[in-house]
Motif scaffolding. Structure first.
Motif, PDB file in Angstrom:
ATOM      1  N   LEU A 155       0.869  -1.175   0.000  1.00 28.63           N
ATOM      2  CA  LEU A 155       0.000   0.000   0.000  1.00 28.63           C
ATOM      3  C   LEU A 155       0.901   1.218   0.000  1.00 28.63           C
ATOM      4  O   LEU A 155       1.849   1.310   0.792  1.00 28.63           O
ATOM      5  N   LEU A 272      -1.908  -1.846   7.518  1.00 24.00           N
ATOM      6  CA  LEU A 272      -2.944  -1.076   6.826  1.00 24.00           C
ATOM      7  C   LEU A 272      -3.696  -0.113   7.715  1.00 24.00           C
ATOM      8  O   LEU A 272      -4.178   0.925   7.237  1.00 24.00           O
ATOM      9  N   LYS A 276      -3.853   3.625   6.300  1.00 25.93           N
ATOM     10  CA  LYS A 276      -5.107   4.274   5.900  1.00 25.93           C
ATOM     11  C   LYS A 276      -5.432   5.485   6.781  1.00 25.93           C
ATOM     12  O   LYS A 276      -6.096   6.421   6.325  1.00 25.93           O
ATOM     13  N   GLY A 283      -4.550   6.555  -1.344  1.00 29.29           N
ATOM     14  CA  GLY A 283      -3.614   5.438  -1.367  1.00 29.29           C
ATOM     15  C   GLY A 283      -3.839   4.519  -2.553  1.00 29.29           C
ATOM     16  O   GLY A 283      -4.893   4.510  -3.182  1.00 29.29           O
ATOM     17  N   ASN A 285      -2.991   0.386  -3.919  1.00 27.76           N
ATOM     18  CA  ASN A 285      -2.562  -0.981  -3.640  1.00 27.76           C
ATOM     19  C   ASN A 285      -1.800  -1.489  -4.860  1.00 27.76           C
ATOM     20  O   ASN A 285      -2.349  -1.527  -5.962  1.00 27.76           O
ATOM     21  N   THR A 295      -2.384  -2.540 -10.092  1.00 27.43           N
ATOM     22  CA  THR A 295      -2.670  -1.640  -8.982  1.00 27.43           C
ATOM     23  C   THR A 295      -4.178  -1.577  -8.773  1.00 27.43           C
ATOM     24  O   THR A 295      -4.963  -2.019  -9.619  1.00 27.43           O
ATOM     25  N   ASP A 298      -7.362   2.103  -2.813  1.00 27.87           N
ATOM     26  CA  ASP A 298      -7.202   1.542  -1.469  1.00 27.87           C
ATOM     27  C   ASP A 298      -8.531   1.389  -0.726  1.00 27.87           C
ATOM     28  O   ASP A 298      -8.538   1.191   0.481  1.00 27.87           O
ATOM     29  N   HIS A 299      -9.659   1.481  -1.453  1.00 28.55           N
ATOM     30  CA  HIS A 299     -10.965   1.361  -0.791  1.00 28.55           C
ATOM     31  C   HIS A 299     -11.726   0.146  -1.329  1.00 28.55           C
ATOM     32  O   HIS A 299     -11.311  -0.497  -2.296  1.00 28.55           O
ATOM     33  N   SER A 315      -8.451   8.002  -5.441  1.00 29.51           N
ATOM     34  CA  SER A 315      -7.613   6.827  -5.249  1.00 29.51           C
ATOM     35  C   SER A 315      -7.515   5.998  -6.533  1.00 29.51           C
ATOM     36  O   SER A 315      -6.439   5.481  -6.868  1.00 29.51           O
ATOM     37  N   ALA A 319      -4.194   5.216  -8.661  1.00 25.69           N
ATOM     38  CA  ALA A 319      -3.810   3.847  -9.007  1.00 25.69           C
ATOM     39  C   ALA A 319      -3.438   3.743 -10.479  1.00 25.69           C
ATOM     40  O   ALA A 319      -2.487   3.050 -10.858  1.00 25.69           O
TER      41      ALA A 319
END
Length: 347
Positions: A155, A272, A276, A283, A285, A295, A298-299, A315, A319
């Motif tokens: 992350l 995490l 977060k 963010g 991933n 990628t 992050d939600h 986000s 990504a």
């Protein structure tokens, strides 16, 4: 860059009853994004039309039935299916799980075969996607089974990069999974990806302790003394700058993480939860360690706001641009290494 040279970004739609399609559409509302990549969404034009109405979106959807027909400067939607699909925003249904897998399976195949350069995955529901074909705890484990390499979930936001030594596993199983071999493997992946994907010449990596206060010299569990510390010593013997183990609470609270290029947490929430807290909403991933780049935002599916035009696409946009940057960095790194090998061979 020629139009034909643009990076082709494949996108799986995730759970159609979540906010995945909303954040995809919102990202490409700005036509300038098409100057950086050629998107290919794996789903159907019918599903896109449904959400375009909700968002009152004017995006021109270019539907294709063959990946050879992808066009630059177009919002390409590859029709993985053509039948009507019942969409119920905010609800976890068997149907939305089934079609989330159809999208992911098709996009992963295209990534593996080189039809797309990178993959961005919109959020799935890990429960309703389960089937005979998808028996995994998440995207990371599925992609590792389909692509070459060993995965490391990272992350990231700005210069903060948190990797997980154990991922989607029950907390009661974590201690048994913390072995010298596993820690070494994840450190090596982190070290390699920091060099090849983030252009960091001499990465500095922190490893968090498993137990509270990193075990307090064996008073609170023996793992940090007997497993973690000796492994960190071996990493340094192998010319990797690795420090630790650090007590996780003080490490983030004192902002010690700012001194490192990468951080390895022992388990999911250890890494995490602080990540977060520090960067939620922006963010990304990143699945490191595989031969292909993936990628995601992050939600999750955010059912509570799905279909209400309340989603934040920052986000997802991050990504996408992260995947593009990593693709370029890795390509340059591989090219330089190939030139070095040729130069050595010519001597």
């Amino acid at each position: 860059m020629k139009e034909s040279d643009k990076i082709i970004v494949g996108i799986s739609i995730g759970d159609a009853n979540g906010i995945g399609i909303e954040v995809i559409l919102k990202t490409f509302e700005d036509a300038r994004v098409l100057e950086f990549c050629t998107p290919v969404v794996f789903g159907s034009t019918k599903v896109m039309s449904y959400y375009k109405k909700i968002l009152n979106s004017n995006i021109a959807v270019y539907g294709i039935d063959n990946l050879n027909d992808v066009l630059p400067n177009k919002f390409n939607v590859f029709n993985v299916w053509k039948e009507n699909v019942d969409i119920e925003p905010g609800k976890a249904t068997e149907i939305s799980g089934r079609y989330a897998f159809k999208s992911l399976e098709s996009a992963t195949s295209a990534l593996k075969n080189g039809a797309i350069d990178v993959l961005i995955t919109a959020p799935i529901n890990k429960e309703n996607i389960q089937s005979k074909e998808f028996n995994f705890n998440g995207h990371t484990e599925f992609l590792e089974s389909k692509l070459q390499g060993k995965s490391l979930m990272i992350l990231m936001a700005d210069s903060l990069r948190v990797g997980l030594i154990t991922g989607h596993v029950p907390l009661k199983d974590v201690a048994d999974l913390i072995t010298q071999e596993r820690i070494m493997e994840k450190v090596e992946i982190m070290h390699k990806t920091l060099k090849s994907d983030f252009s960091i010449r001499k990465p500095k990596i922190a490893v968090l302790g498993l137990n509270p206060h990193a075990g307090d010299n064996g008073l609170i569990g023996k793992e940090d003394e007997e497993i973690v510390k000796p492994t960190i010593d071996k990493c340094r013997e192998n010319n990797m700058l690795v420090l630790g183990p650090y007590a996780a609470d003080g490490f983030f609270g004192s902002e010690t993480y700012k001194q490192f290029d990468g951080v390895l947490a022992m388990y999911h929430d250890q890494g995490l939860a602080p990540f977060k807290t520090l960067s939620f909403g922006k963010g990304v991933n990143f699945t490191a360690g595989l031969t292909k780049i993936r990628t995601s935002p992050d939600h999750g599916t955010a059912y509570d706001i799905a279909g209400q035009n309340k989603s934040n696409h920052q986000s997802f946009t991050e990504a996408m641009f992260t995947a593009i940057k990593i693709f370029k960095n890795r390509s340059e790194f591989n090219e330089l290494n190939e030139k070095k090998l040729v130069a050595k061979g010519s001597k």
